[in-house]
Design an enzyme around this catalytic site. Structure first.
Site, PDB file in Angstrom:
ATOM      1  N   THR A   1       0.665   7.743 -14.983  1.00  0.00           N
ATOM      2  CA  THR A   1       0.945   8.704 -16.048  1.00  0.00           C
ATOM      3  C   THR A   1       1.811   8.031 -17.119  1.00  0.00           C
ATOM      4  OG1 THR A   1       0.963  10.423 -14.383  1.00  0.00           O
ATOM      5  CG2 THR A   1       1.878  10.999 -16.529  1.00  0.00           C
TER       6      THR A   1
ATOM      7  N   ARG B   1       4.674  -3.074   2.912  1.00  0.00           N
ATOM      8  CA  ARG B   1       3.702  -1.977   2.828  1.00  0.00           C
ATOM      9  C   ARG B   1       2.309  -2.485   3.216  1.00  0.00           C
ATOM     10  NH1 ARG B   1       5.777   2.652  -0.083  1.00  0.00           N
ATOM     11  NH2 ARG B   1       3.685   3.471  -0.329  1.00  0.00           N
TER      12      ARG B   1
ATOM     13  N   CYS C   1       6.737  13.678 -11.008  1.00  0.00           N
ATOM     14  CA  CYS C   1       5.762  14.033 -12.048  1.00  0.00           C
ATOM     15  C   CYS C   1       6.327  15.046 -13.035  1.00  0.00           C
ATOM     16  CB  CYS C   1       4.489  14.594 -11.401  1.00  0.00           C
ATOM     17  SG  CYS C   1       3.502  13.335 -10.606  1.00  0.00           S
TER      18      CYS C   1
ATOM     19  N   THR D   1       5.505   5.018 -12.751  1.00  0.00           N
ATOM     20  CA  THR D   1       6.020   5.076 -14.123  1.00  0.00           C
ATOM     21  C   THR D   1       7.206   6.052 -14.120  1.00  0.00           C
ATOM     22  OG1 THR D   1       4.226   6.655 -14.546  1.00  0.00           O
ATOM     23  CG2 THR D   1       3.954   4.439 -15.429  1.00  0.00           C
TER      24      THR D   1
ATOM     25  N   VAL E   1      -0.763   7.701  -4.991  1.00  0.00           N
ATOM     26  CA  VAL E   1      -2.000   7.803  -5.775  1.00  0.00           C
ATOM     27  C   VAL E   1      -2.990   6.705  -5.396  1.00  0.00           C
ATOM     28  CG1 VAL E   1      -2.924   7.543  -8.121  1.00  0.00           C
ATOM     29  CG2 VAL E   1      -0.946   9.008  -7.714  1.00  0.00           C
TER      30      VAL E   1
ATOM     31  N   ASP F   1      -0.869  -4.639  -3.308  1.00  0.00           N
ATOM     32  CA  ASP F   1       0.466  -4.094  -3.567  1.00  0.00           C
ATOM     33  C   ASP F   1       1.446  -5.255  -3.541  1.00  0.00           C
ATOM     34  OD1 ASP F   1       1.618  -0.923  -3.236  1.00  0.00           O
ATOM     35  OD2 ASP F   1       3.090  -2.541  -3.070  1.00  0.00           O
TER      36      ASP F   1
HETATM   37  N1  LIG Z   1       2.290  11.040  -6.544  1.00  0.00           N
HETATM   38  C1  LIG Z   1       1.596  11.946  -7.222  1.00  0.00           C
HETATM   39  O1  LIG Z   1       1.359  13.030  -6.735  1.00  0.00           O
HETATM   40  C2  LIG Z   1       1.061  11.647  -8.597  1.00  0.00           C
HETATM   41  C3  LIG Z   1       0.158  12.538  -9.155  1.00  0.00           C
HETATM   42  C4  LIG Z   1      -0.380  12.268 -10.384  1.00  0.00           C
HETATM   43  C5  LIG Z   1       0.001  11.106 -11.054  1.00  0.00           C
HETATM   44  N2  LIG Z   1       0.906  10.259 -10.509  1.00  0.00           N
HETATM   45  C6  LIG Z   1       1.230   9.022 -11.230  1.00  0.00           C
HETATM   46  O2  LIG Z   1       0.606   7.928 -10.569  1.00  0.00           O
HETATM   47  C7  LIG Z   1       1.405   6.750 -10.686  1.00  0.00           C
HETATM   48  C8  LIG Z   1       1.717   6.176  -9.315  1.00  0.00           C
HETATM   49  O3  LIG Z   1       2.530   7.083  -8.618  1.00  0.00           O
HETATM   50  P1  LIG Z   1       2.726   7.073  -7.053  1.00  0.00           P
HETATM   51  O4  LIG Z   1       3.313   8.382  -6.694  1.00  0.00           O
HETATM   52  O5  LIG Z   1       1.457   6.637  -6.372  1.00  0.00           O
HETATM   53  O6  LIG Z   1       3.815   5.912  -6.908  1.00  0.00           O
HETATM   54  P2  LIG Z   1       4.323   5.231  -5.534  1.00  0.00           P
HETATM   55  O7  LIG Z   1       5.716   4.847  -5.784  1.00  0.00           O
HETATM   56  O8  LIG Z   1       3.973   6.099  -4.374  1.00  0.00           O
HETATM   57  O9  LIG Z   1       3.419   3.952  -5.359  1.00  0.00           O
HETATM   58  C9  LIG Z   1       3.373   2.914  -6.190  1.00  0.00           C
HETATM   59  C10 LIG Z   1       2.968   1.662  -5.424  1.00  0.00           C
HETATM   60  O10 LIG Z   1       2.846   0.641  -6.401  1.00  0.00           O
HETATM   61  C11 LIG Z   1       3.441  -0.540  -5.886  1.00  0.00           C
HETATM   62  N3  LIG Z   1       3.794  -1.383  -7.030  1.00  0.00           N
HETATM   63  C12 LIG Z   1       4.864  -1.277  -7.840  1.00  0.00           C
HETATM   64  N4  LIG Z   1       4.794  -2.241  -8.790  1.00  0.00           N
HETATM   65  C13 LIG Z   1       3.660  -2.930  -8.565  1.00  0.00           C
HETATM   66  C14 LIG Z   1       3.047  -4.012  -9.201  1.00  0.00           C
HETATM   67  N5  LIG Z   1       3.576  -4.577 -10.289  1.00  0.00           N
HETATM   68  N6  LIG Z   1       1.892  -4.489  -8.691  1.00  0.00           N
HETATM   69  C15 LIG Z   1       1.342  -3.924  -7.599  1.00  0.00           C
HETATM   70  N7  LIG Z   1       1.874  -2.890  -6.958  1.00  0.00           N
HETATM   71  C16 LIG Z   1       3.027  -2.394  -7.437  1.00  0.00           C
HETATM   72  C17 LIG Z   1       4.601  -0.054  -5.057  1.00  0.00           C
HETATM   73  O11 LIG Z   1       4.988  -1.031  -4.109  1.00  0.00           O
HETATM   74  C18 LIG Z   1       4.009   1.201  -4.419  1.00  0.00           C
HETATM   75  O12 LIG Z   1       3.386   0.912  -3.189  1.00  0.00           O
HETATM   76  C19 LIG Z   1       2.637   7.161 -11.493  1.00  0.00           C
HETATM   77  O13 LIG Z   1       2.404   6.896 -12.832  1.00  0.00           O
HETATM   78  C20 LIG Z   1       2.705   8.659 -11.268  1.00  0.00           C
HETATM   79  O14 LIG Z   1       3.361   9.312 -12.322  1.00  0.00           O
HETATM   80  C21 LIG Z   1       1.433  10.494  -9.280  1.00  0.00           C
END
Ligand SMILES: NC(=O)c1ccc[n+]([C@@H]2O[C@H](COP(=O)([O-])OP(=O)(O)OC[C@H]3O[C@@H](n4cnc5c(N)ncnc54)[C@H](O)[C@@H]3O)[C@@H](O)[C@H]2O)c1
Length: 431
Positions: A123, A43, A263, A88, A20, A38
């Site tokens: 989310t 990464r 999700c 999350t 995201v 990050d």
């Molecule tokens: N992937 C999807 O398609 C999607 C779609 C809609 C909503 N979401 C929501 O978006 C959010 C993020 O999901 P994602 O798929 O991008 O996750 P992800 O695991 O791909 O990425 C999260 C990133 O955050 C970093 N991170 C973790 N803790 C951190 C911190 N304390 N400070 C800074 N960086 C940190 C991780 O290293 C990672 O690079 C979630 O809540 C998810 O439910 C995801």
């Protein structure tokens, strides 16, 4: 705020650069000066070379963008608008795991200053932003929300692998902690979202809207999975039923299948968890989760029954499972329900090989202890086409079943080959 961002008097920071965060950071970086933060140094190192560690964005997406990648919190002090997009997930007890979100809130709290904005995209259940995150922002910064800094919530709605509905072409829901912030947050997102934004009346409403989008899908798929099990007992093919029923204008198009990923299979647990706090037992939501979580086991048991019907000796049987990612044409393996199915098959002492051209071999081994094979090694007693990757569907039926020693079974989750005549000795089944 938007004028200061566009004129680059100040910067926008994205916290968490995963599926995201990275696309949103790169999109903002067309128009404004962005800091991508990050916690994972590895990464950040890849991102600095124009490589997306999640393998979703092409190197071209990084070119010509005003973005600086960092894992140093201090660098965030240059920003005034923070977008938080950290994971999350749920824990092993299927309860919300807010660890990353709370730690990101604490970190942002350490660098914000009066006048700043913090917008959460992760989310969450309704109330999480204001009840769980804001107290940490306030405690760390010594500032007050509303008077000193503003908070908003704007859920991400991207659909992984979907090239039509993309970040900028999906209307975005935005919200703020008061009328002024609601407007400011909306304007910042309007600068990049071609489809425009919907101003939700409050942060809680925006949080609830996001979580029910995925919960609605989960419940509908659970209904299909229930029908699939029932119709199997009745000797009716569910996909044929759905094809017939879909000719009615108001029939909703859902299909049976595995619900994995980060999700749809996760978010309903957040809502059900919060419901309990209010003394409400979310019966339909929990039933949907239970049905969908069982599907991998159900299919494995069905495959075993089919093999036994062919007088197979299970401990001498070999199965090829095609696909492990949580959906077709993506590389994401989080919460793969195919892995549940493989474990269940192995518990019956069936030898299982898994191939998936989209998944990363090391990641799959690390996550599930499974060693992916590059190509079929042959003499299988069955094939399970678990994920309908285009690359698999491009194969002719003859090629697909070439590695079977007959009699054998062919389990085709999504019924892709249901209208094909099966070669002799191949027992076909779909959900
Ligand atoms: N992937 C999807 O398609 C999607 C779609 C809609 C909503 N979401 C929501 O978006 C959010 C993020 O999901 P994602 O798929 O991008 O996750 P992800 O695991 O791909 O990425 C999260 C990133 O955050 C970093 N991170 C973790 N803790 C951190 C911190 N304390 N400070 C800074 N960086 C940190 C991780 O290293 C990672 O690079 C979630 O809540 C998810 O439910 C995801």
């Amino acid at each position: 705020m938007i004028d200061h961002l566009i004129s680059k008097k100040t910067k926008l920071a994205v916290v968490g650069l995963g599926y995201v965060g990275l696309p949103i950071a790169l999109e903002f970086a067309r128009k404004m000066s962005v800091i991508g933060y990050d916690i994972r140094q590895d990464r950040v190192a890849l991102l600095r070379q124009g490589i997306d560690p999640s393998r979703e964005m092409e190197p071209e997406a990084f070119r010509g963008k005003d973005i600086f990648f960092t894992h140093e919190l201090e660098d965030l002090r240059q920003a005034s608008f923070f977008v938080v997009a950290v994971p999350t997930p749920i824990n092993e007890n299927k309860q919300p795991d807010l660890g990353a979100l709370l730690s990101a809130s604490r970190a942002v709290g350490r660098v914000i200053k009066p006048g700043d904005y913090v917008v959460f995209e992760s989310t969450v259940y309704p109330g999480c932003t204001e009840k769980d995150c804001v107290p940490l922002l306030e405690a760390e910064s010594g500032l007050r929300m509303g008077t000193d800094f503003k908070v908003g919530y704007s859920p991400e709605r991207i659909n992984p692998g979907d090239k039509v509905h993309t970040l900028t072409t999906i209307r975005k829901v935005t919200s703020g902690c008061d009328a002024e912030s609601s407007e400011q947050v909306a304007r910042v997102y309007e600068s990049i979202i071609e489809a425009g934004v919907f101003r939700a009346s409050s942060i809680k409403v925006a949080e609830a809207a996001k979580i029910i989008e995925n919960t609605q899908r989960d419940i509908n798929i659970a209904f299909m999975n229930e029908l699939s099990q029932l119709f199997d007992l009745m000797g009716i093919n569910t996909f044929e039923v759905l094809e017939a029923a879909s000719t009615k204008w108001n029939f909703l198009r859902f299909h049976p299948g595995l619900v994995g990923g980060h999700c749809i299979g996760v978010d309903p647990y957040y809502l059900a968890h919060k419901a309990k706090e209010f003394g409400y037992h979310a019966k339909i939501i929990e039933a949907g989760r239970a049905i969908n979580d069982e599907m991998g086991h159900y299919v494995a048991k069905k495959a075993v029954k089919m093999m036994l019907a062919q007088d197979k000796v299970l401990q001498n049987s070999r199965m090829l499972v095609m696909g492990i990612t949580f959906k077709e044409n993506v590389s994401d393996i989080r919460n793969s329900k195919v892995a549940d199915m493989v474990r269940e098959l192995e518990s019956f002492r069936v030898t299982v090989e898994v191939m998936d051209p989209h998944a990363d071999v090391d990641e799959v081994f690390h996550e599930y202890g499974l060693r992916l094979v590059d190509s079929p090694s042959g003499a299988y007693d069955g094939i399970i086409l678990a994920v309908s990757h285009k690359r698999f569907l491009g194969l002719a039926l003859d090629e697909l079943v070439a590695s079977l020693r007959r009699p054998a079974i062919f389990v085709d989750f999504k019924a892709n080959f249901r209208n094909h005549e099966m070669p002799e000795g191949v027992l076909y089944w779909s959900l």
